[in-house]
Design a protein around this motif. Structure first.
Motif, PDB file in Angstrom:
ATOM      1  N   SER A 184      35.228  40.863  47.065  1.00 13.10           N
ATOM      2  CA  SER A 184      36.299  40.096  46.424  1.00 13.10           C
ATOM      3  C   SER A 184      35.797  39.265  45.250  1.00 13.10           C
ATOM      4  CB  SER A 184      36.979  39.185  47.449  1.00 13.10           C
ATOM      5  OG  SER A 184      36.057  38.252  47.993  1.00 13.10           O
ATOM      6  N   GLU A 185      34.547  38.827  45.284  1.00 18.27           N
ATOM      7  CA  GLU A 185      34.023  38.018  44.177  1.00 18.27           C
ATOM      8  C   GLU A 185      33.916  38.846  42.897  1.00 18.27           C
ATOM      9  OE1 GLU A 185      32.708  36.314  48.036  1.00 18.27           O
ATOM     10  OE2 GLU A 185      32.576  38.301  47.131  1.00 18.27           O
ATOM     11  N   LEU A 186      33.402  40.062  43.018  1.00 12.19           N
ATOM     12  CA  LEU A 186      33.326  40.939  41.855  1.00 12.19           C
ATOM     13  C   LEU A 186      34.722  41.301  41.373  1.00 12.19           C
ATOM     14  CD1 LEU A 186      31.782  42.646  39.827  1.00 12.19           C
ATOM     15  CD2 LEU A 186      31.646  44.472  41.553  1.00 12.19           C
ATOM     16  N   GLN A 201      28.521  36.318  34.977  1.00 17.27           N
ATOM     17  CA  GLN A 201      29.016  36.198  36.354  1.00 17.27           C
ATOM     18  C   GLN A 201      29.316  37.573  36.939  1.00 17.27           C
ATOM     19  OE1 GLN A 201      32.302  33.475  36.682  1.00 17.27           O
ATOM     20  NE2 GLN A 201      32.730  34.039  38.810  1.00 17.27           N
ATOM     21  N   ARG A 202      29.909  38.432  36.141  1.00 13.50           N
ATOM     22  CA  ARG A 202      30.175  39.801  36.623  1.00 13.50           C
ATOM     23  C   ARG A 202      28.879  40.533  36.918  1.00 13.50           C
ATOM     24  NH1 ARG A 202      33.225  43.615  32.508  1.00 13.50           N
ATOM     25  NH2 ARG A 202      31.284  43.196  31.384  1.00 13.50           N
ATOM     26  N   ALA A 203      27.883  40.374  36.046  1.00 10.33           N
ATOM     27  CA  ALA A 203      26.601  41.053  36.254  1.00 10.33           C
ATOM     28  C   ALA A 203      25.955  40.604  37.565  1.00 10.33           C
ATOM     29  CB  ALA A 203      25.670  40.774  35.081  1.00 10.33           C
ATOM     30  N   ARG A 204      26.104  39.333  37.884  1.00 11.10           N
ATOM     31  CA  ARG A 204      25.535  38.822  39.137  1.00 11.10           C
ATOM     32  C   ARG A 204      26.154  39.525  40.341  1.00 11.10           C
ATOM     33  NH1 ARG A 204      26.879  34.227  42.471  1.00 11.10           N
ATOM     34  NH2 ARG A 204      25.035  33.531  43.623  1.00 11.10           N
ATOM     35  N   TRP A 205      27.479  39.657  40.334  1.00 10.79           N
ATOM     36  CA  TRP A 205      28.146  40.291  41.470  1.00 10.79           C
ATOM     37  C   TRP A 205      28.015  41.813  41.437  1.00 10.79           C
ATOM     38  CZ3 TRP A 205      28.596  37.672  45.531  1.00 10.79           C
ATOM     39  CH2 TRP A 205      28.844  36.291  45.478  1.00 10.79           C
ATOM     40  N   GLN A 206      27.808  42.369  40.257  1.00  7.97           N
ATOM     41  CA  GLN A 206      27.486  43.798  40.198  1.00  7.97           C
ATOM     42  C   GLN A 206      26.142  44.070  40.860  1.00  7.97           C
ATOM     43  OE1 GLN A 206      27.882  44.468  35.963  1.00  7.97           O
ATOM     44  NE2 GLN A 206      29.889  45.442  36.185  1.00  7.97           N
ATOM     45  N   GLY A 217      38.891  40.928  37.338  1.00  2.15           N
ATOM     46  CA  GLY A 217      40.288  40.666  37.034  1.00  2.15           C
ATOM     47  C   GLY A 217      40.435  39.642  35.920  1.00  2.15           C
ATOM     48  N   SER A 218      39.618  38.595  35.969  1.00  4.23           N
ATOM     49  CA  SER A 218      39.672  37.575  34.921  1.00  4.23           C
ATOM     50  C   SER A 218      39.304  38.158  33.563  1.00  4.23           C
ATOM     51  CB  SER A 218      38.740  36.414  35.269  1.00  4.23           C
ATOM     52  OG  SER A 218      39.175  35.739  36.435  1.00  4.23           O
ATOM     53  N   ILE A 219      38.259  38.993  33.525  1.00  6.48           N
ATOM     54  CA  ILE A 219      37.855  39.623  32.262  1.00  6.48           C
ATOM     55  C   ILE A 219      38.979  40.513  31.742  1.00  6.48           C
ATOM     56  CG2 ILE A 219      36.251  41.282  31.225  1.00  6.48           C
ATOM     57  CD1 ILE A 219      34.101  40.170  33.121  1.00  6.48           C
ATOM     58  N   ALA A 220      39.593  41.290  32.630  1.00 10.67           N
ATOM     59  CA  ALA A 220      40.688  42.172  32.217  1.00 10.67           C
ATOM     60  C   ALA A 220      41.871  41.364  31.689  1.00 10.67           C
ATOM     61  CB  ALA A 220      41.124  43.052  33.381  1.00 10.67           C
ATOM     62  N   GLY A 221      42.188  40.238  32.349  1.00 14.04           N
ATOM     63  CA  GLY A 221      43.302  39.408  31.905  1.00 14.04           C
ATOM     64  C   GLY A 221      43.057  38.808  30.533  1.00 14.04           C
ATOM     65  N   HIS A 222      41.864  38.281  30.327  1.00 15.23           N
ATOM     66  CA  HIS A 222      41.526  37.730  29.011  1.00 15.23           C
ATOM     67  C   HIS A 222      41.555  38.828  27.941  1.00 15.23           C
ATOM     68  CE1 HIS A 222      40.638  33.717  30.320  1.00 15.23           C
ATOM     69  NE2 HIS A 222      39.637  34.076  31.101  1.00 15.23           N
ATOM     70  N   ALA A 260      40.597  46.747  37.022  1.00 15.54           N
ATOM     71  CA  ALA A 260      39.683  45.759  37.591  1.00 15.54           C
ATOM     72  C   ALA A 260      39.740  45.830  39.105  1.00 15.54           C
ATOM     73  CB  ALA A 260      40.057  44.360  37.110  1.00 15.54           C
ATOM     74  N   GLY A 261      38.684  45.357  39.731  1.00 10.95           N
ATOM     75  CA  GLY A 261      38.639  45.336  41.180  1.00 10.95           C
ATOM     76  C   GLY A 261      38.168  46.653  41.754  1.00 10.95           C
ATOM     77  N   GLU A 262      38.528  46.903  42.992  1.00 12.20           N
ATOM     78  CA  GLU A 262      37.916  48.005  43.726  1.00 12.20           C
ATOM     79  C   GLU A 262      38.409  49.376  43.311  1.00 12.20           C
ATOM     80  OE1 GLU A 262      38.478  46.584  47.700  1.00 12.20           O
ATOM     81  OE2 GLU A 262      36.609  45.446  47.634  1.00 12.20           O
ATOM     82  N   CYS A 263      39.445  49.459  42.483  1.00 12.89           N
ATOM     83  CA  CYS A 263      39.802  50.771  41.930  1.00 12.89           C
ATOM     84  C   CYS A 263      38.752  51.220  40.914  1.00 12.89           C
ATOM     85  CB  CYS A 263      41.190  50.751  41.298  1.00 12.89           C
ATOM     86  SG  CYS A 263      41.392  49.632  39.897  1.00 12.89           S
ATOM     87  N   THR A 264      37.887  50.303  40.475  1.00 17.43           N
ATOM     88  CA  THR A 264      36.788  50.657  39.568  1.00 17.43           C
ATOM     89  C   THR A 264      35.449  50.749  40.298  1.00 17.43           C
ATOM     90  OG1 THR A 264      36.233  48.370  38.963  1.00 17.43           O
ATOM     91  CG2 THR A 264      37.982  49.434  37.712  1.00 17.43           C
ATOM     92  N   GLY A 265      35.468  50.578  41.620  1.00 20.09           N
ATOM     93  CA  GLY A 265      34.246  50.639  42.418  1.00 20.09           C
ATOM     94  C   GLY A 265      34.165  49.451  43.349  1.00 20.09           C
TER      95      GLY A 265
END
Length: 418
Positions: free
Chosen positions: A288-290, A315-320, A295-300, A279-284
C-alpha cells in the motif's frame, strides 16, 4: 447526455485516493469511481466486522473536504464507447463519462492456483477470507489453515484470530532461507518490520505448501507438504492464496501496453496511451505504501504539476526497493504448477478439468474448445491460473467488462433508456 470531467480515476484504493488528493489542489473537476460503496479498496474494506485504521478514516475525510472531487461508489465500468469515454453503471443508472485524463488504479486480485479439492465449500482465497470476515462471516471456534505465499497469509491469519478462529498452520511455500533473507532486510523499512512482528504467528511454517483439500461434501481437512514431509490436518476452513495478479483488463481494453503482465508506466506513471496514467498494483505488486506514492505521482502528473511529481520520486524508489525484495523472496516454486490431478477443475465456472486444458496449446484454443474462461468470472480466476500452469496469455477483454442492464447498454448506440 455525456458527463465531462477533467480527470477520471478508476479505483478508490490507496493509489486512487492519493491520486485524487494530489490532483485536487489544481481545481480541476475530478471523479473517483469504484465498485465498492466507499473508498478504501480491498485493504480498507468496510463491513460489519471491519476495523478501519485511523489513516483510512483521515484520507476519507480529506476526500470529502475536496469540493472538486466527486466520489462515485458502487459503480462499474461497462464499455468504451469512444476514445476518452467510458460507459459506467451504478445501482440506479448507466451513463457515459468523457474525460481529458484517466488514471487507472484498478489494483490486483489474488492468484488462486487449482489443486485437488479446492472447489470444496470451506476453501477460499486468503484475501477472500479477510473480506468475508469483514463482511460478517462468523469464524469463532473454527480450525483454520492458511496456505500459499506472501505477507497476505499472515494478515489473513491475524484477521481470523482476532475473530476467534484457531489457526492450525500458516503454510508458506517460500523456503526458510528465502523468508529469513527477507526478514533480515525488513529493518530497512521500520514500519514493515514492526508490522511483521505484530502479525507473526507460531503456526507459521516456510517451505510448506498445500497438496489437497480433503472432504466429500465440504472441507474436512488439508494435506500439506511441509519441509519435504506430508502432513494431514483436520480443519474447518482453508484459506489459500499464492500472491497477487495485477488487474490489467481495463488497461488492456483501452490499449495500454503491458510489461511483466502489469500495465507499463514511465517515471510520471504515464502509460503507453497518451493522457492515460496508471498507479498502484495494476502496475505491479509492492504494498500500500508504494501504491500510495505512485497514486500521488500520477495525480500530480495528470494535473500538470510535474515538479510536485518529481519530488516524490525518491520516496517511490524507496518503496520500489521493498517491492523488489518482497517479490524476489516470495517467488513461486515451479513445483506448484504440478498440483493438479487430471480431474482437478481449473475453470470452476464451466467445470473444465485440467486434463481437458492440457490437450491445447493456447488460451484462445482452450477457450473455444472447452468454454474455459466463459463463465461468471470471465477468466479472472482461471485465466491467471492457466498463465501460471501453461504460460498462456489471456486475450484482452471485450465489452461489456462487467454484467450490465440492457438500458445501460442501449447508451452505446446513443439511445437513452425509455
Amino acid at each position: 447526455m455525456i458527463e465531462h470531467v477533467d480527470i477520471l480515476i478508476i479505483g478508490a484504493g490507496p493509489a486512487g485516493i492519493h491520486a485524487a488528493l494530489a490532483a485536487a489542489p489544481s481545481g480541476l473537476r475530478i471523479v473517483l469511481l469504484d465498485d465498492n460503496p466507499l473508498p478504501g479498496g480491498q485493504i480498507w474494506r468496510d463491513g460489519p466486522q471491519a476495523s478501519l485504521p485511523t489513516q483510512a478514516t483521515r484520507l476519507r475525510e480529506r476526500l470529502q473536504a475536496c469540493a472538486n472531487v466527486q466520489i462515485q461508489g458502487s459503480t462499474r465500468v461497462i464499455a468504451r464507447p469512444a476514445p476518452h469515454q467510458l460507459l459506467v453503471e451504478n445501482d440506479q443508472r448507466g451513463w457515459i463519462i468523457g474525460y481529458a485524463k484517466l488514471i487507472l488504479c484498478t489494483g490486483a486480485r489474488e492468484l488462486l492456483l487449482p489443486f485437488p479439492g479446492w472447489s470444496l465449500p470451506g476453501v477460499t482465497g486468503a484475501g477472500g477470507l479477510q473480506a468475508l470476515i469483514k463482511g460478517g462471516l462468523p469464524v469463532a471456534g473454527e480450525r483454520v489453515v492458511v496456505a500459499g505465499s506472501g505477507p497476505l497469509l499472515l494478515a489473513s491469519a491475524h484477521s481470523a484470530t482476532k475473530n476467534g478462529a484457531r489457526i492450525l498452520r500458516i503454510a508458506e511455500q517460500a523456503s526458510t532461507r528465502a523468508v529469513a533473507g527477507f526478514a533480515m532486510q525488513l529493518p530497512r523499512w521500520p514500519h514493515k518490520w514492526l508490522q511483521s512482528l505484530q502479525l507473526f504467528s507460531p503456526a507459521y511454517r516456510p517451505g510448506s505448501h498445500v497438496l489437497a483439500a480433503l472432504g466429500d461434501d465440504r472441507l474436512e481437512g488439508v494435506r500439506l507438504m511441509q519441509q519435504g514431509r506430508i502432513r494431514e490436518l483436520p480443519c474447518d476452513r482453508l484459506a489459500c492464496g499464492f500472491g497477487l495478479v495485477p488487474n490489467t483488463q481495463l488497461g488492456e481494453a483501452l490499449g495500454c501496453a503491458l510489461q511483466d503482465r502489469a500495465i507499463a508506466v514511465d517515471a510520471w506513471q504515464a502509460s503507453s496511451l497518451a493522457d492515460h496514467f496508471a498507479a498502484g498494483e495494476c502496475t505491479g505488486f509492492g504494498g500500500s505504501e508504494l501504491a500510495s506514492v505512485e497514486g500521488s505521482i500520477a495525480g500530480h502528473s495528470a494535473a500538470g504539476d510535474q515538479a510536485a511529481a518529481r519530488r516524490l520520486w525518491p520516496q517511490r524508489a524507496r518503496w520500489q526497493g521493498f517491492a523488489a525484495v518482497l517479490n524476489r523472496a516470495f517467488a513461486l516454486d515451479p513445483a506448484l504448477a504440478a498440483l493438479c490431478a487430471p480431474d482437478t477443475l481449473v475453470c470452476r465456472c464451466e467445470d473444465v478439468p485440467f486434463a481437458a486444458l492440457a490437450a491445447h496449446c493456447s488460451w484462445r484454443e482452450a477457450k473455444l474448445a472447452t468454454r474455459c474462461g466463459m463463465g461468471a468470472c470471465q477468466g479472472r480466476v482461471c485465466g491467471a491460473a492457466t498463465a501460471h500452469l501453461f504460460g498462456w496469455q489471456p486475450s484482452a477483454p471485450r465489452p461489456p467488462f462487467s454484467p450490465a442492464r440492457i438500458e445501460t447498454l442501449l447508451r452505446l448506440d446513443g439511445q437513452p433508456p425509455s
